[in-house]
Write an enzyme that holds these catalytic residues in place. Structure first.
Site, PDB file in Angstrom:
ATOM      1  N   ASN A  92       0.815  -1.229   0.000  1.00 13.74           N
ATOM      2  CA  ASN A  92       0.000   0.000   0.000  1.00 13.74           C
ATOM      3  C   ASN A  92       0.841   1.268   0.000  1.00 13.74           C
ATOM      4  O   ASN A  92       0.698   2.143   0.846  1.00 13.74           O
ATOM      5  CB  ASN A  92      -0.998   0.003   1.169  1.00 13.74           C
ATOM      6  CG  ASN A  92      -0.312  -0.004   2.529  1.00 13.74           C
ATOM      7  OD1 ASN A  92       0.856  -0.361   2.643  1.00 13.74           O
ATOM      8  ND2 ASN A  92      -1.046   0.394   3.561  1.00 13.74           N
ATOM      9  N   HIS A 177      -6.230  -8.555   4.623  1.00 10.93           N
ATOM     10  CA  HIS A 177      -6.521  -7.705   5.793  1.00 10.93           C
ATOM     11  C   HIS A 177      -7.930  -8.044   6.259  1.00 10.93           C
ATOM     12  O   HIS A 177      -8.908  -7.756   5.575  1.00 10.93           O
ATOM     13  CB  HIS A 177      -6.392  -6.239   5.376  1.00 10.93           C
ATOM     14  CG  HIS A 177      -6.778  -5.264   6.428  1.00 10.93           C
ATOM     15  ND1 HIS A 177      -5.853  -4.684   7.261  1.00 10.93           N
ATOM     16  CD2 HIS A 177      -7.981  -4.759   6.783  1.00 10.93           C
ATOM     17  CE1 HIS A 177      -6.484  -3.862   8.094  1.00 10.93           C
ATOM     18  NE2 HIS A 177      -7.767  -3.884   7.821  1.00 10.93           N
ATOM     19  N   HIS A 230      -2.046  -9.885  11.447  1.00 11.41           N
ATOM     20  CA  HIS A 230      -2.426  -9.233  12.718  1.00 11.41           C
ATOM     21  C   HIS A 230      -3.706  -9.772  13.368  1.00 11.41           C
ATOM     22  O   HIS A 230      -4.684  -9.045  13.534  1.00 11.41           O
ATOM     23  CB  HIS A 230      -2.484  -7.713  12.564  1.00 11.41           C
ATOM     24  CG  HIS A 230      -3.123  -7.165  11.312  1.00 11.41           C
ATOM     25  ND1 HIS A 230      -4.349  -7.565  10.879  1.00 11.41           N
ATOM     26  CD2 HIS A 230      -2.682  -6.231  10.426  1.00 11.41           C
ATOM     27  CE1 HIS A 230      -4.644  -6.908   9.777  1.00 11.41           C
ATOM     28  NE2 HIS A 230      -3.648  -6.104   9.477  1.00 11.41           N
ATOM     29  N   ASP A 303       3.780  -5.304  11.884  1.00 17.15           N
ATOM     30  CA  ASP A 303       2.891  -4.319  11.255  1.00 17.15           C
ATOM     31  C   ASP A 303       3.440  -2.905  11.484  1.00 17.15           C
ATOM     32  O   ASP A 303       2.688  -1.961  11.729  1.00 17.15           O
ATOM     33  CB  ASP A 303       1.444  -4.455  11.775  1.00 17.15           C
ATOM     34  CG  ASP A 303       0.450  -3.671  10.921  1.00 17.15           C
ATOM     35  OD1 ASP A 303       0.852  -3.098   9.884  1.00 17.15           O
ATOM     36  OD2 ASP A 303      -0.730  -3.621  11.304  1.00 17.15           O
ATOM     37  N   HIS A 307       4.152   6.917  10.871  1.00 15.74           N
ATOM     38  CA  HIS A 307       3.413   8.120  10.463  1.00 15.74           C
ATOM     39  C   HIS A 307       4.165   9.326  11.021  1.00 15.74           C
ATOM     40  O   HIS A 307       4.577   9.304  12.183  1.00 15.74           O
ATOM     41  CB  HIS A 307       1.995   8.121  11.041  1.00 15.74           C
ATOM     42  CG  HIS A 307       1.113   7.058  10.481  1.00 15.74           C
ATOM     43  ND1 HIS A 307       0.650   7.076   9.182  1.00 15.74           N
ATOM     44  CD2 HIS A 307       0.601   5.940  11.046  1.00 15.74           C
ATOM     45  CE1 HIS A 307      -0.117   6.009   8.979  1.00 15.74           C
ATOM     46  NE2 HIS A 307      -0.160   5.294  10.079  1.00 15.74           N
TER      47      HIS A 307
END
Ligand SMILES: [Zn+2]
Length: 428
Positions: A92, A177, A230, A303, A307
């Site tokens: 992504n 996901h 996850h 994961d 940011h």
């Protein structure tokens, strides 16, 4: 290169069922001797654990597109310092890794940085839009073994089924996901009493579980390979456990925050604790731990989701979900699971290294540590206590939920094909 012998380390290698104190000699990028006398230069490794380098099945390196958050170079530097010799970055990015060009770019950037090996995950669908399949064949030709729209679920069962069937052509893996987004519109945290109390929209456990159940049924029917990322709920652990008993070809991972932190953290309204899937309840944390202990969950995957502060440090509602993980994964695992009596040290290393490597057909990583094998190794001090300080991280971002926490276990050296990528705890 000249030979180097790590002397006196406790060698824990799940792939060869070894756990004893022996010398390990490395020469010209490979392990040349295990258990021999010192050959060449001696490096004292007394008190350290020597293990196969860690393998992370799930990271976000943000390049191309969000180089302000992380780059392939900075993310793989964080990996090296965290004891990793291989990581699998998700698709992504911007542009999305849904065709060969982006995969080639990431591979080239990783080769130039040379901090660890990178095995890119390709997208399942074009632009992660969930409609048309991505150029999976072209990416598979570059060595891509796993496809995922991570961050976005493959919502259509028909598209998911087609993807599983197509991936089966190369015996490749689909990682979906697991979020039924019809149930998570606007979700901010785990759904329950606490979300009602805090006035935040809830992300129900069922949204994860219905998607995991669907995917297990589809993969099982086709004999195709599924990886569940996850895992965060007790119900999802149970579903995977049952599927494995029925010989469905499924592997699963859990993130350190999901076996450590609970939804209680949301009471701070500090967005550093906002993550997708969200932090759950105590019983879920317990179930994830049990899943790792009994092998239902194969791997610990971070994961790692960087940011930049201007994005992450907003009001909870507006902050993007995600946490850093690469530089704290070992210490959180040792502190919570090994010191906590959930896993043996060998099981922990299997979950950090051997199992993830095998689950993705990655050879040369995850052991066995034996003559002729590439010297992809980590040496860590299992007793060293340290306090996490976000400012000291290699990552470009600072959004670690462990700031200020004192953890046990610190990486001392990481070797990639015999070359130090981390030496004495610092990037080499
Ligand atoms: Zn995800």
């Amino acid at each position: 290169m000249t030979a180097v012998t790590f002397a006196g380390a406790r060698v824990v290698d799940p792939a060869s069922h070894r756990d004893d104190v022996v010398n390990v000699t490395v020469d010209d990028g490979i392990v040349t001797d295990v258990g021999a006398d010192v050959i060449g230069r001696r490096i004292d490794a007394g008190g350290l654990v020597l293990a196969p380098g860690f393998v992370d099945l799930h990271v976000h390196l943000r390049e191309p597109g969000r180089e302000d958050a992380e780059t392939v170079a900075s993310g793989t530097a964080a990996a090296a310092v965290g004891g990793f010799t291989a990581v699998c970055p998700m698709a992504n990015t911007d542009p999305v890794a849904d065709h060969a060009g982006v995969v080639e770019q990431v591979l080239r950037l990783a080769r130039d940085a040379a901090h660890c090996d990178v095995f890119p995950v390709g997208a399942v669908t074009r632009g992660l839009a969930g409609d048309e399949l991505a150029e999976m064949g072209a990416m598979a030709a570059l060595g891509v073994r796993c496809f995922s729209d991570d961050g976005m679920p493959v919502r259509s069962p028909q598209v998911m089924r087609r993807a599983l069937e197509y991936a089966r052509t190369w015996d490749a893996i689909i990682c979906n996901h697991a979020e039924e987004s019809a149930l998570t519109g606007g979700a901010q945290m785990n759904e329950g009493q606490l979300s009602t109390l805090l006035g935040l929209a809830g992300w129900p456990r069922e949204a994860e579980e219905v998607m995991v159940a669907r995917d297990l049924v589809l993969a099982g029917g086709l004999g195709a390979r599924l990886h569940v990322p996850h895992v965060s709920t007790a119900g999802a652990v149970d579903l995977i456990r049952v599927a494995k008993a029925r010989a469905v070809r499924v592997t699963a991972e859990a993130a350190p925050h999901h076996f450590t932190l609970t939804e209680e953290r949301a009471t701070t309204y500090d967005p550093v604790y906002k993550v997708n899937p969200p932090l759950r309840g105590k019983e879920d944390v317990e179930a994830v731990r049990n899943g790792l202990a009994d092998g239902t969950i194969d791997a610990i995957a971070t994961d790692h989701a960087p940011h930049p502060p201007e994005q992450k440090e907003q009001e909870w509602m507006h902050a993007p979900p995600g946490m850093l993980g690469l530089e704290t994964s070992l210490a959180v695992t040792l502190t919570e699971l090994v010191e906590g009596g959930v896993l043996t040290l060998s099981q922990a290393i299997a979950a950090l290294s051997t199992n993830p490597a095998r689950s993705r057909d990655i050879t040369g990583h995850g052991g066995p540590i034996q003559p002729g094998a590439p010297a992809n190794l980590v040496l860590f001090d299992p007793a060293q206590r340290w306090t996490v300080d976000a400012r000291g991280l290699q990552s470009r971002s600072r959004n670690t939920p462990y700031t200020g926490m004192t953890l046990q276990g610190k990486v001392v050296h990481t070797l990639l094909r015999g070359r130090f990528t981390c030496r004495d705890g610092a990037l080499a």
